[in-house]
Every structure is written in structure tokens, then in C-alpha cells.
Design a protein around this motif. Sequence first.
Motif, PDB file in Angstrom:
ATOM      1  N   ALA A 124       0.851  -1.200   0.000  1.00 42.74           N
ATOM      2  CA  ALA A 124       0.000   0.000   0.000  1.00 42.74           C
ATOM      3  C   ALA A 124       0.884   1.246   0.000  1.00 42.74           C
ATOM      4  O   ALA A 124       1.994   1.244   0.541  1.00 42.74           O
ATOM      5  CB  ALA A 124      -0.900   0.000   1.226  1.00 42.74           C
ATOM      6  N   PRO A 125       0.399   2.339  -0.585  1.00 44.93           N
ATOM      7  CA  PRO A 125       1.202   3.568  -0.611  1.00 44.93           C
ATOM      8  C   PRO A 125       1.663   4.015   0.774  1.00 44.93           C
ATOM      9  O   PRO A 125       2.761   4.562   0.907  1.00 44.93           O
ATOM     10  CB  PRO A 125       0.254   4.585  -1.245  1.00 44.93           C
ATOM     11  CG  PRO A 125      -0.658   3.760  -2.097  1.00 44.93           C
ATOM     12  CD  PRO A 125      -0.867   2.486  -1.344  1.00 44.93           C
ATOM     13  N   LEU A 126       0.834   3.798   1.801  1.00 44.50           N
ATOM     14  CA  LEU A 126       1.197   4.243   3.147  1.00 44.50           C
ATOM     15  C   LEU A 126       1.831   3.133   3.978  1.00 44.50           C
ATOM     16  O   LEU A 126       1.904   3.219   5.202  1.00 44.50           O
ATOM     17  CB  LEU A 126      -0.042   4.780   3.864  1.00 44.50           C
ATOM     18  CG  LEU A 126      -0.627   6.078   3.286  1.00 44.50           C
ATOM     19  CD1 LEU A 126      -1.922   6.431   3.985  1.00 44.50           C
ATOM     20  CD2 LEU A 126       0.390   7.214   3.411  1.00 44.50           C
TER      21      LEU A 126
ATOM     22  N   LEU B  43       3.288  11.205   1.279  1.00 44.07           N
ATOM     23  CA  LEU B  43       3.194  12.459   2.027  1.00 44.07           C
ATOM     24  C   LEU B  43       4.509  13.231   2.033  1.00 44.07           C
ATOM     25  O   LEU B  43       4.626  14.270   2.677  1.00 44.07           O
ATOM     26  CB  LEU B  43       2.752  12.178   3.463  1.00 44.07           C
ATOM     27  CG  LEU B  43       1.421  11.417   3.603  1.00 44.07           C
ATOM     28  CD1 LEU B  43       1.094  11.184   5.068  1.00 44.07           C
ATOM     29  CD2 LEU B  43       0.299  12.186   2.908  1.00 44.07           C
ATOM     30  N   GLY B  44       5.544  12.678   1.303  1.00 40.02           N
ATOM     31  CA  GLY B  44       6.801  13.403   1.160  1.00 40.02           C
ATOM     32  C   GLY B  44       7.726  13.314   2.336  1.00 40.02           C
ATOM     33  O   GLY B  44       8.735  13.999   2.378  1.00 40.02           O
ATOM     34  N   ALA B  45       7.415  12.494   3.344  1.00 40.08           N
ATOM     35  CA  ALA B  45       8.274  12.385   4.521  1.00 40.08           C
ATOM     36  C   ALA B  45       8.957  11.030   4.518  1.00 40.08           C
ATOM     37  O   ALA B  45       8.293   9.986   4.493  1.00 40.08           O
ATOM     38  CB  ALA B  45       7.448  12.551   5.789  1.00 40.08           C
TER      39      ALA B  45
ATOM     40  N   TYR C 216      15.511   2.574  -4.474  1.00 40.35           N
ATOM     41  CA  TYR C 216      15.161   3.970  -4.712  1.00 40.35           C
ATOM     42  C   TYR C 216      14.195   4.356  -3.599  1.00 40.35           C
ATOM     43  O   TYR C 216      13.101   3.790  -3.487  1.00 40.35           O
ATOM     44  CB  TYR C 216      14.499   4.160  -6.081  1.00 40.35           C
ATOM     45  CG  TYR C 216      13.939   5.548  -6.249  1.00 40.35           C
ATOM     46  CD1 TYR C 216      14.785   6.640  -6.467  1.00 40.35           C
ATOM     47  CD2 TYR C 216      12.569   5.776  -6.154  1.00 40.35           C
ATOM     48  CE1 TYR C 216      14.271   7.921  -6.593  1.00 40.35           C
ATOM     49  CE2 TYR C 216      12.049   7.062  -6.288  1.00 40.35           C
ATOM     50  CZ  TYR C 216      12.908   8.133  -6.501  1.00 40.35           C
ATOM     51  OH  TYR C 216      12.406   9.398  -6.618  1.00 40.35           O
ATOM     52  N   LEU C 217      14.616   5.324  -2.747  1.00 41.06           N
ATOM     53  CA  LEU C 217      13.815   5.689  -1.578  1.00 41.06           C
ATOM     54  C   LEU C 217      13.426   7.157  -1.563  1.00 41.06           C
ATOM     55  O   LEU C 217      13.061   7.696  -0.521  1.00 41.06           O
ATOM     56  CB  LEU C 217      14.590   5.353  -0.295  1.00 41.06           C
ATOM     57  CG  LEU C 217      14.968   3.887  -0.097  1.00 41.06           C
ATOM     58  CD1 LEU C 217      15.713   3.701   1.215  1.00 41.06           C
ATOM     59  CD2 LEU C 217      13.734   3.000  -0.132  1.00 41.06           C
ATOM     60  N   ASP C 218      13.512   7.809  -2.712  1.00 44.55           N
ATOM     61  CA  ASP C 218      13.106   9.215  -2.790  1.00 44.55           C
ATOM     62  C   ASP C 218      13.818  10.042  -1.719  1.00 44.55           C
ATOM     63  O   ASP C 218      13.216  10.817  -0.990  1.00 44.55           O
ATOM     64  CB  ASP C 218      11.582   9.353  -2.634  1.00 44.55           C
ATOM     65  CG  ASP C 218      11.106  10.745  -3.084  1.00 44.55           C
ATOM     66  OD1 ASP C 218      11.828  11.377  -3.867  1.00 44.55           O
ATOM     67  OD2 ASP C 218      10.034  11.166  -2.632  1.00 44.55           O
ATOM     68  N   GLY C 219      15.135   9.819  -1.634  1.00 43.23           N
ATOM     69  CA  GLY C 219      15.924  10.537  -0.631  1.00 43.23           C
ATOM     70  C   GLY C 219      17.359  10.637  -1.089  1.00 43.23           C
ATOM     71  O   GLY C 219      17.639  10.738  -2.296  1.00 43.23           O
ATOM     72  N   PRO C 220      18.314  10.601  -0.160  1.00 44.56           N
ATOM     73  CA  PRO C 220      19.724  10.718  -0.524  1.00 44.56           C
ATOM     74  C   PRO C 220      20.168   9.611  -1.473  1.00 44.56           C
ATOM     75  O   PRO C 220      19.704   8.463  -1.391  1.00 44.56           O
ATOM     76  CB  PRO C 220      20.445  10.618   0.825  1.00 44.56           C
ATOM     77  CG  PRO C 220      19.410  10.992   1.839  1.00 44.56           C
ATOM     78  CD  PRO C 220      18.112  10.524   1.294  1.00 44.56           C
TER      79      PRO C 220
END
Length: 915
Positions: free
Chosen positions: A536-538, A568-570, A593-597
Motif C-alpha cells: 500500500a502507498p502508506l 506524504l513526502g516524509a 530507490y527511496l526518494d531521498g539521498p
Amino acid sequence: MSEDAVAPYPVHWEADVVLRDGVPMHIRPIRPADADALQRMHLRQSPMSVYYRFFAPMERLSERDLHRFTHVDHDDRVALVLTSGEEILAVGRYDRIDDGTEAEVAFYVADSEHGRGLGSVLLEHLAAAGRERGILRFTAEVLPANSRMIGVFRDAGYEVTQVLDDGVLLVSFDIEETGRSWSVMAEREQRAESHSMRALLSASSVLVVGLGGPEHVLAERAAASLLAGGFTGPAHLVAVDPGDGLGDGAGDAPGPRPARYERLADVTGPVDLAVLAGREEEVLAAVDACGRLGAHAVVVLSGGFAETGPAGERLQRELLRRTRAYGMRLVGPASFGLVAAGEGGRLDVTLRPGLPDGRVGIFCQSAAAGSILAATAQRRGLGVHSLLSAGNRADVSGNDTMQFWLDDPGTAVAAVHLESIGNPRKFSRIARRLSATRPVIAVVSGQTGQVVPPGHAVRTTREPQRVLAQLLDQAGVLRARGVPELLDLAQLFATQPLPAGGRVGVLANSGPLTSLVGGAARAHGLDVVDVHPALAPLAGAGEYAAALEEVARRSDWDALVVVHVPPLGAADDAIARVLAAAAARDGRPVLAYLDGPVGVTAGLSAPGPDGTARTVPTFASVQDAVAALAGAVRYARWTTSERGELVDPPGIAPGRARALLAPTVRDLGPGQTARLAPEQSAELLACYGLTVLPAERVADVEEAVAAAERLGWPVALKTSDEVLRHRADLGGVRLDLTGPDELREAMRAMRTHLEPIAGPGAAFDVQVMAPAGVACVVRGVEDALFGPVVSFGLGGDAVELLGDVAFRVPPLTDVDVADMVRSVRAAPRLFGHRGLPVLDVAALEDVLGRVSVLTDDLPEVARLVLNPVLVARSGASVLSAVVEVSRPGRADGGRRVLPGSGSAGAKMEPWPSPT
């Protein structure tokens, strides 16, 4: 040639070489002016060494002997000397016997130099000179007690015969290169160059010198990096203030306080490595001072040399001459500096301090590339074991650095960023050995190797861009399109094991994301395995932990790509922790890929079962992650693929081939080429077991009929025009002519049809008919940059227009040859496409293998074209051959040569004709 004649001087025999102990030395032909130096060397010799050389006591060399030894014709009588400054340290010579193909060889090595490999170097270079002059065999008379000289012959890789006659050992051996002699040369070259680089990259004491001018700041930055990096060995700073509180003995510096000087003349040493920055003239003067201090290597950070034009080129040549006169290696000019694990701790003399320690070795050329690579690696947290920027690459090159990495257990991944390649053939040879032990990743400017930055002296090439790409593939090198992709691959190899196969599992918190990763994987030829439904997305850490545990129990995947995009971008650090723990427990590669560093982060590290930390690397996009994984799969497959054996066909006579070419080549001037007559081409090919189908050139009908009667019916009739003779569709060929009437009619029709195209008076060839089959084209060229290049393709306009051609750089293995044939898109025509018969591909591979050996053996062959080679159900027939020859000028022969000298230099001129 008489002894008093003025001998032509073969400048391309001059070279700088690295000895067994890693110290450079100069080798060149002897000169008449060397008489005094030769006498001085002789006077320093022990009575035993003199006796071994001359079989008698000889206190001094007589004037007659000195004249005979120093006046040679560089053909029948050849002598090479190894020099240090003005002193001769060794002499090797041969004298042709009876103007034939055999020569007597002798060596004389200074007592002070025994054990450094001077005799082996001289033998390699004498053998190369002998082959060039048509010598096939060396003989020598050696006293049985002279074990050193016997060892030189025995260990060279040649098949040596020994006969004891009247108390003297008669030694003889063919000097033709063999697989074993090449292997011996390459092993010695690797050991010597690695040893030379170890003195540079394992320096225990460092000198940093600021020489004024705007460039002075570069020395100060390098000094700051040295002190901040924790170097614990002796550090000497001359006219340098590192700043940042690291100057006058501040307590913040992790290492001991450096010694400070205002003048270079005040430094007493010890010094292993010197780092210089300043005006060009001051740099040149400082090199002499560093040499007197016993430095093994010099790094020049400042520019102002070859990149500025002809005047700067002269300064750079002088800089190289001075460093080699002192036995030092040179990094630069215009270098970014270097990082290494020195004996005195972390050695960092770059212009950007703070690179984390790790397992990746990086080589680059320009300071700009070094800065980009260092900055990007820092941002990613990618640990670097060594980094070297060669700048203008006057001396130390990527090849040298790879030789060092071969012996360096701390380098697990090799990454090279090349703006130009000075010797691609040697690069390929070294890279193939290095790739067998660890991944090698390369970025080449323009993906061609043909971009020549200012200050880089390299040869140019006329070959297409694909040659370099296929050369890298042949060596197992992974090609990256830029710095990001280079470091993507490096961080994956540095942190994860190799995948066992190409089955990829995907775990993501979105169905579309799962599809996106799967599509990217399939585009790279990977197999996507449905290992788990999308989360799930969350989804949080608990859901990821459960899913990862379930995935780990499956055995149907080889690598896992994990994607988490927080809606939620966090970012959720807990997800990173459970991912790191799961990956550490599993022995298969995991990437994310974790949308971060991006890079290698502590948050994604965890200890494995053996206690060793493993880190899951992260990437800037899912496409980048999959591309890196695809590269890892390709490399893993390459490491387990069959390499094959070097092609070594029976029935070849390279010595006879050289003797055949020698008269033609000797009469050519620099840059000139000559085409061999058809009968000469056929004779040359016969030396390599290749037979050209018989043909006769005719001018009229009656000559054609007479030729057909001699050759035997049926025959083919072809125009002599080089383009039309391969074009049956344009009327340039008539086949299966069974009698005189058919031949007369065919010749009349061809004249009528071809005169408007080829003009009147064209000649024709009558040739024996070959069995029906598929026409192929095999070419070999001697390229100024790549050396020998062999290409293969099927005949016809469509293939030529589509560029459906395979290229390889010899020497080739049988697997290389088989891959060449199968790699062209039209290859199915040879293997029974659409019901056509399967053809004799083995016979075609034999032709291709023999051509590869010929081009490898004979740099005199500038161009060889076999068009067509007709492949039938049984056998392959060579119908036409064109051979062009020129003076040899190969950059990578069977002898050790440092870049920037002699035949390895970009501006080498061929030797003048003896006439």
C-alpha cells in the motif's frame, strides 16, 4: 654498409622503460659519441664480468674495439644501450650472420645493475629490432658459469636450445613472438609498472612546494588536504600555508606537525613523493631539487605546459626528461592530485579534501574531471581507496594505474574516466586481466576515444567509433555514459555481491511503480519475477519487514529492487533500517530507490552474518537503479563466460612473410604506402595458410579464352574495376561460363555495358569458379591509435549501408572469432536462415583467425581486404585480396615501453631508409 659510413639513426627504437624495481630508464641505439661512456662502464666492471663478455681479460677497450662497438649500421649490426643520464649501464647487440636471417647476440650489463632486469629489457628490444630487420633467430656463445645470461635467455619465453661445444654453451632460439613470450613480457611489464606505481601511491614521506604565481594556491590546497587526511608520515611544506588552522603546528591536525621551510634548498628529506605548483620555469628547477632529495615521484598540479601550445609542449618534454633522468615518475602537469593508502596513513594531496575511505579506485585525467568525481563521490558517501588524476598524462597513465590495481587488495572496483586513450591496445590487454578479478567501469569522452583535449599527445584513428566500444566489450569493461552512471555502477559493486543471474524481483509501495521497474528491467534484457504484490502507498516499516521476509524465502530471484515513494513526502528511517537488516541477512544483491539521498548512507547499513557491514545503495531514479543492476548482470556473466584460447593456426611462417615484405617496405618513405601485386599478395597470404583462388588478368578475348583453358572450365569473368568487380547486379561479374563461346559473348557484353561507367580499355580477370555460397568481407588494418584492427561483415550494399560490421583488436581467442561472426545482424544467413543450407562457418572462422594473426604479427601490413570470402557448405574460398604495406609504427609491440617515449610517443617518425 662499411663501419665508417654514416648510419641512419632509428629514432623509433628510443624508449623509456620501467625496470624490475620500478625505476624508469632510457633505452636507445648506440651512437659514435658513446665511446667514452662505454669505456667508463667497462673500466668499472669486475674481471669476472669482463671475462664472461669477452672470454679473455681486457683491462681497457682498444680504440679499434670502441670504434667497432659504437659504429653500427642499425641493420646487419645493431646495438642498444640503457642509460642513466650520461652513463651507459648496459649494452645489448646483435650481428647478422652471413647476411642471412640469423644473428649472434651479446649483452654487457654493469656490475652495479645486476638483478634489475636490464638484460631482459635489452633482449625484448633487440628481438623487436631484429624482427623488423628480417632476423628470425638469435644465437649466443655463453660460458657455462655465466648463469645470469643463461637465465635471461631461458626466462624470455622463447624455445631455447643449448649445446655444449669445447667448453662454451651455444644457445639459439627463434625470436618470433609466441603466446608464451608475450605472456612473459606482459607479466614483467605488470610487475615493473605496478612496483613503480607502488612507490608513488604508497609514499611514506611527502614534500609539498609552492613556487609562486597564481598557481601557488594549488600547493596550499594540497597541503591542507594532506594534513586534514590524517597522513602520519614525515611531511615537508615549502613556502606553503595550508590555512584553516593547519599552518604553524595547530593542534587540530590529526597527524604530526609538518616541517616548514621557506626554501626548497633547506629540505633534507626523506622524500618519497613531491607535489609542486607554480610557474613552469620554477617547476622545472624544482624537479632537479626533488631528484637530488631522492624522490620517487612528482605530482605537478599547475598547468602552463602542453595544453598551451608548441612552447608548452617543449616545456612538458623537458619536464618529462628531467623526471626520468632521476628515475622518478611524473603525475601531471595540470593534475587534480591523488589519494592513496600510503605507508604513512591516508595520503591525500588533492585539491578537494574529505573523500571518504573505501574500496573504489578512480583514475581520471583532467583536474576538472577529478574535481567532479571527487565532489560527486563525497555527496554520495562513496568510499574511495585511491584516486589519481593524470592531468596532461605526460607520464603516468590509466594503464599504469590499472597495473597497480591488479596487485592492490584494497581496490575492489576500478573506475576510469578517460578524455583520451594513448594506447588502447595495451589498455585492452591490461583491462582484460583486471576485469577477471574485479569490475572495471569506464567513461570515455565522446564514447569514441577520439577527443583529444589540449595537452594530450595521442595518435588519431581513422576507424569508426564502434571499434573502441567493441574493444571495451572484448576486455570485459563496462561502459558508462557519464560520471553519474560511472558512480552508480561503482557504488553497487562496492556494496553488494554479484548477481548469480538476470532474474529481478521488485518490491514497491505502488502497482504503477512495480510496473515501471519491471518495464525498465525488461528493456535491459532482464527477467522480471513476480516476488510480491505491491504494498500500500502508506505501508510502513512493519509491512516492508514482513514482505522482505517473505521475499527472502523465495529462490526464484537473483537481485531485488526495492522502491519506496512516501506519498506524504516524509522519509521513513524505520523502512531504511528494516531494508538494511533484510539485505544484510541475504546473500543476494539488493538496491533501492527511496526518494531521498543518493549513494551509500549509514542509515542503510547493517552487519551481515559474518559481522561485515553491508550497505544497500540508493539511486537517483528507478531507471538508474535498474541500469546499474543490468551492468552488474553483464559483468557477472562475463566473469563466468568462456574466454577461449589464443588463435594459433598451424602452417604459418611469419619470418618468411617479413622477408617477403622487407624490400618493398624499406624503399618507402614516412607516411607512404605501396600496394602489393596480386602474386605478391597471394604469396604473403600463403605464409599464413590462406589461398587465393587462382585468377589471371587479361586484356582481350583471346587472352581470356587461353587463361580459361589453363585454369579449367567453368570460370568467372570479372572487370578489374575494384567496385564493379563485386557487383553482379551492375554487370561487373559473369559466373559459370562453361566454354569459349560463352566467355567471348560475356566479355563482349560486359565491355559494351561497362564502358559508359568505367571507361574504355578496362582489363578483366578470369578466375576459377568457387562453390556457391554467401559472400563475406574480412578486413585487417594497422591503425595509428588502435594498432591492428580486424573487421568482419557479410558482403552487399545493404550490409555496408547499415554498418553491420564487427570489429576486434588482436590477439584474438577462438571465442572472440566465433563471437565476431555471430555478432553481425546478418549472421543468420550463414546458419540456415529460412531453409537455406547451413554453411561451413568453421572454415570462415579459420580464415578470420588467420587474418587476425597476420595483422597482429605484421605491422607492415597497413591494409588487407579479402573481398569476397565465399563461404560454401564445405570450405571458404578467398576470391580476391588487396594488400597495402607501409613502414611499421605500432604503439604496442612485444617490448616494454613507457608512454611519451620512442615508439609509444604520439609524434614518432619512422626510421630513415639505409639508402
